[in-house]
Design a protein around this motif. Sequence first.
Motif, PDB file in Angstrom:
ATOM      1  N   CYS A   1       0.845  -1.191   0.000  1.00 12.69           N
ATOM      2  CA  CYS A   1       0.000   0.000   0.000  1.00 12.69           C
ATOM      3  C   CYS A   1       0.890   1.255   0.000  1.00 12.69           C
ATOM      4  CB  CYS A   1      -0.938   0.007   1.207  1.00 12.69           C
ATOM      5  SG  CYS A   1      -2.072   1.409   1.167  1.00 12.69           S
ATOM      6  N   ALA A   2       1.163   1.779  -1.182  1.00 15.48           N
ATOM      7  CA  ALA A   2       2.043   2.940  -1.324  1.00 15.48           C
ATOM      8  C   ALA A   2       1.488   4.162  -0.603  1.00 15.48           C
ATOM      9  CB  ALA A   2       2.271   3.256  -2.800  1.00 15.48           C
ATOM     10  N   PHE A   3       0.169   4.342  -0.654  1.00 18.63           N
ATOM     11  CA  PHE A   3      -0.449   5.488   0.008  1.00 18.63           C
ATOM     12  C   PHE A   3      -0.156   5.469   1.509  1.00 18.63           C
ATOM     13  CE2 PHE A   3      -3.915   7.593   2.242  1.00 18.63           C
ATOM     14  CZ  PHE A   3      -3.951   8.830   1.604  1.00 18.63           C
ATOM     15  N   CYS A   4      -0.366   4.320   2.149  1.00 20.31           N
ATOM     16  CA  CYS A   4      -0.164   4.213   3.601  1.00 20.31           C
ATOM     17  C   CYS A   4       1.315   4.216   3.974  1.00 20.31           C
ATOM     18  CB  CYS A   4      -0.869   2.979   4.142  1.00 20.31           C
ATOM     19  SG  CYS A   4      -2.687   3.091   4.030  1.00 20.31           S
ATOM     20  N   VAL A   5       2.184   3.606   3.161  1.00 22.42           N
ATOM     21  CA  VAL A   5       3.618   3.672   3.438  1.00 22.42           C
ATOM     22  C   VAL A   5       4.059   5.126   3.430  1.00 22.42           C
ATOM     23  CG1 VAL A   5       5.923   3.169   2.510  1.00 22.42           C
ATOM     24  CG2 VAL A   5       4.207   1.356   2.606  1.00 22.42           C
ATOM     25  N   ASP A   6       3.621   5.868   2.433  1.00 14.82           N
ATOM     26  CA  ASP A   6       3.977   7.284   2.326  1.00 14.82           C
ATOM     27  C   ASP A   6       3.476   8.061   3.544  1.00 14.82           C
ATOM     28  OD1 ASP A   6       4.986   9.557   0.574  1.00 14.82           O
ATOM     29  OD2 ASP A   6       2.897  10.166   0.856  1.00 14.82           O
ATOM     30  N   MET A   7       2.220   7.890   3.876  1.00 16.48           N
ATOM     31  CA  MET A   7       1.624   8.625   4.998  1.00 16.48           C
ATOM     32  C   MET A   7       2.329   8.310   6.315  1.00 16.48           C
ATOM     33  SD  MET A   7      -2.147   8.275   6.783  1.00 16.48           S
ATOM     34  CE  MET A   7      -2.996   8.309   5.238  1.00 16.48           C
TER      35      MET A   7
ATOM     36  N   MET B   1      -2.197  -6.139  18.511  1.00 21.75           N
ATOM     37  CA  MET B   1      -3.018  -6.860  17.528  1.00 21.75           C
ATOM     38  C   MET B   1      -4.090  -5.975  16.913  1.00 21.75           C
ATOM     39  SD  MET B   1      -3.340 -10.723  18.902  1.00 21.75           S
ATOM     40  CE  MET B   1      -2.383 -11.050  20.357  1.00 21.75           C
ATOM     41  N   MET B   2      -4.717  -5.138  17.720  1.00 19.64           N
ATOM     42  CA  MET B   2      -5.733  -4.231  17.165  1.00 19.64           C
ATOM     43  C   MET B   2      -5.108  -3.193  16.241  1.00 19.64           C
ATOM     44  SD  MET B   2      -8.672  -5.344  17.790  1.00 19.64           S
ATOM     45  CE  MET B   2      -9.539  -3.935  17.099  1.00 19.64           C
ATOM     46  N   ALA B   3      -3.886  -2.762  16.540  1.00 19.25           N
ATOM     47  CA  ALA B   3      -3.186  -1.849  15.637  1.00 19.25           C
ATOM     48  C   ALA B   3      -2.944  -2.523  14.292  1.00 19.25           C
ATOM     49  CB  ALA B   3      -1.867  -1.399  16.262  1.00 19.25           C
ATOM     50  N   ILE B   4      -2.559  -3.787  14.323  1.00 21.38           N
ATOM     51  CA  ILE B   4      -2.308  -4.547  13.093  1.00 21.38           C
ATOM     52  C   ILE B   4      -3.602  -4.733  12.304  1.00 21.38           C
ATOM     53  CG2 ILE B   4      -1.529  -6.766  12.164  1.00 21.38           C
ATOM     54  CD1 ILE B   4       0.258  -6.921  14.792  1.00 21.38           C
ATOM     55  N   VAL B   5      -4.662  -5.115  12.992  1.00 25.35           N
ATOM     56  CA  VAL B   5      -5.965  -5.309  12.342  1.00 25.35           C
ATOM     57  C   VAL B   5      -6.421  -4.011  11.678  1.00 25.35           C
ATOM     58  CG1 VAL B   5      -8.426  -5.700  12.824  1.00 25.35           C
ATOM     59  CG2 VAL B   5      -6.693  -7.221  13.815  1.00 25.35           C
ATOM     60  N   THR B   6      -6.272  -2.902  12.386  1.00 24.25           N
ATOM     61  CA  THR B   6      -6.752  -1.627  11.882  1.00 24.25           C
ATOM     62  C   THR B   6      -5.969  -1.167  10.654  1.00 24.25           C
ATOM     63  OG1 THR B   6      -7.470  -1.029  14.106  1.00 24.25           O
ATOM     64  CG2 THR B   6      -7.292   0.761  12.518  1.00 24.25           C
ATOM     65  N   ILE B   7      -4.636  -1.258  10.689  1.00 27.67           N
ATOM     66  CA  ILE B   7      -3.878  -0.809   9.524  1.00 27.67           C
ATOM     67  C   ILE B   7      -4.129  -1.727   8.338  1.00 27.67           C
ATOM     68  CG2 ILE B   7      -1.693  -1.954  10.155  1.00 27.67           C
ATOM     69  CD1 ILE B   7      -2.206   1.401   8.204  1.00 27.67           C
ATOM     70  N   ASN B   8      -4.341  -3.001   8.594  1.00 27.83           N
ATOM     71  CA  ASN B   8      -4.672  -3.893   7.479  1.00 27.83           C
ATOM     72  C   ASN B   8      -5.994  -3.496   6.831  1.00 27.83           C
ATOM     73  OD1 ASN B   8      -2.894  -6.390   6.762  1.00 27.83           O
ATOM     74  ND2 ASN B   8      -2.587  -6.017   8.940  1.00 27.83           N
ATOM     75  N   ALA B   9      -6.973  -3.093   7.636  1.00 25.29           N
ATOM     76  CA  ALA B   9      -8.245  -2.619   7.074  1.00 25.29           C
ATOM     77  C   ALA B   9      -8.022  -1.349   6.261  1.00 25.29           C
ATOM     78  CB  ALA B   9      -9.257  -2.373   8.193  1.00 25.29           C
ATOM     79  N   TRP B  10      -7.245  -0.405   6.805  1.00 24.63           N
ATOM     80  CA  TRP B  10      -6.950   0.830   6.058  1.00 24.63           C
ATOM     81  C   TRP B  10      -6.226   0.533   4.755  1.00 24.63           C
ATOM     82  CZ3 TRP B  10      -9.696   4.806   6.622  1.00 24.63           C
ATOM     83  CH2 TRP B  10     -10.075   5.311   7.868  1.00 24.63           C
ATOM     84  N   ASN B  11      -5.266  -0.411   4.791  1.00 21.48           N
ATOM     85  CA  ASN B  11      -4.556  -0.773   3.564  1.00 21.48           C
ATOM     86  C   ASN B  11      -5.521  -1.287   2.510  1.00 21.48           C
ATOM     87  OD1 ASN B  11      -1.587  -2.275   5.140  1.00 21.48           O
ATOM     88  ND2 ASN B  11      -2.041  -0.144   4.739  1.00 21.48           N
ATOM     89  N   ARG B  12      -6.469  -2.099   2.925  1.00 16.19           N
ATOM     90  CA  ARG B  12      -7.419  -2.668   1.968  1.00 16.19           C
ATOM     91  C   ARG B  12      -8.363  -1.601   1.410  1.00 16.19           C
ATOM     92  NH1 ARG B  12      -4.693  -6.068   4.405  1.00 16.19           N
ATOM     93  NH2 ARG B  12      -4.617  -8.278   3.961  1.00 16.19           N
ATOM     94  N   ILE B  13      -8.716  -0.640   2.242  1.00 17.23           N
ATOM     95  CA  ILE B  13      -9.541   0.467   1.754  1.00 17.23           C
ATOM     96  C   ILE B  13      -8.746   1.287   0.732  1.00 17.23           C
ATOM     97  CG2 ILE B  13     -10.626   2.666   2.399  1.00 17.23           C
ATOM     98  CD1 ILE B  13     -11.392   1.238   5.089  1.00 17.23           C
ATOM     99  N   ALA B  14      -7.512   1.632   1.072  1.00 19.63           N
ATOM    100  CA  ALA B  14      -6.693   2.447   0.163  1.00 19.63           C
ATOM    101  C   ALA B  14      -6.408   1.714  -1.143  1.00 19.63           C
ATOM    102  CB  ALA B  14      -5.392   2.857   0.852  1.00 19.63           C
ATOM    103  N   ILE B  15      -6.016   0.455  -1.050  1.00 21.68           N
ATOM    104  CA  ILE B  15      -5.725  -0.324  -2.254  1.00 21.68           C
ATOM    105  C   ILE B  15      -6.996  -0.543  -3.067  1.00 21.68           C
ATOM    106  CG2 ILE B  15      -4.977  -2.580  -3.109  1.00 21.68           C
ATOM    107  CD1 ILE B  15      -3.024  -2.608  -0.642  1.00 21.68           C
ATOM    108  N   GLY B  16      -8.080  -0.876  -2.375  1.00 18.70           N
ATOM    109  CA  GLY B  16      -9.344  -1.157  -3.061  1.00 18.70           C
ATOM    110  C   GLY B  16      -9.930   0.041  -3.802  1.00 18.70           C
ATOM    111  N   THR B  17      -9.682   1.231  -3.263  1.00  8.78           N
ATOM    112  CA  THR B  17     -10.208   2.438  -3.915  1.00  8.78           C
ATOM    113  C   THR B  17      -9.183   3.091  -4.826  1.00  8.78           C
ATOM    114  OG1 THR B  17      -9.604   3.846  -2.035  1.00  8.78           O
ATOM    115  CG2 THR B  17     -11.843   2.921  -2.050  1.00  8.78           C
ATOM    116  N   GLY B  18      -7.997   2.521  -4.904  1.00 11.50           N
ATOM    117  CA  GLY B  18      -6.970   3.033  -5.810  1.00 11.50           C
ATOM    118  C   GLY B  18      -6.258   4.278  -5.328  1.00 11.50           C
TER     119      GLY B  18
END
Length: 146
Positions: free
Chosen positions: A48-54, A124-141
């Motif tokens: 997820c380039a968007f989240c890595v950058d942020m 674990m909740m931090a990991i779960v949350t960033i994974n959800a954000w990654n999927r939102i960012a990747i999924g929406t381009g």
Amino acid sequence: MESRFRMEHTLPSVYKKMIELDAAVAGTGIDPALLELIKIYASQLNGCAFCVDMHTRDARESGEQERRIYHLSVWRESPLFTPAERAALEMTEALTLVAGRHIPDTLRKEVIRHFGAEGAAQVMMAIVTINAWNRIAIGTGKRPEA
């Protein structure tokens, strides 16, 4: 490249809940520096380039050393991380790449040993949350600005 759609405009009530979850996780008492390391590493694993950058920008702004950010992708070979950070990064990898795998009991015990039960839950909740954000960012381009 623009995203195909903006989740915050398309499904605002659910998006708001994601923001609330993110704030709740940050408010649990998890070390902010560790939280950013988790966010960067999971985002690297997910591509997820968007989240890595942020999150690399956020980490630098909060005082994280550039060198440690550069070493995240090779944390196992790097001497720059504490045993507790290593346990959190290993859990980040295990939960992020969980498909077809299981989390070993030894890893759970190691994270609890370093952070206690509450701290392990925070990690674990931090990991779960960033994974959800990654999927939102990747999924929406979403892409970072050039």
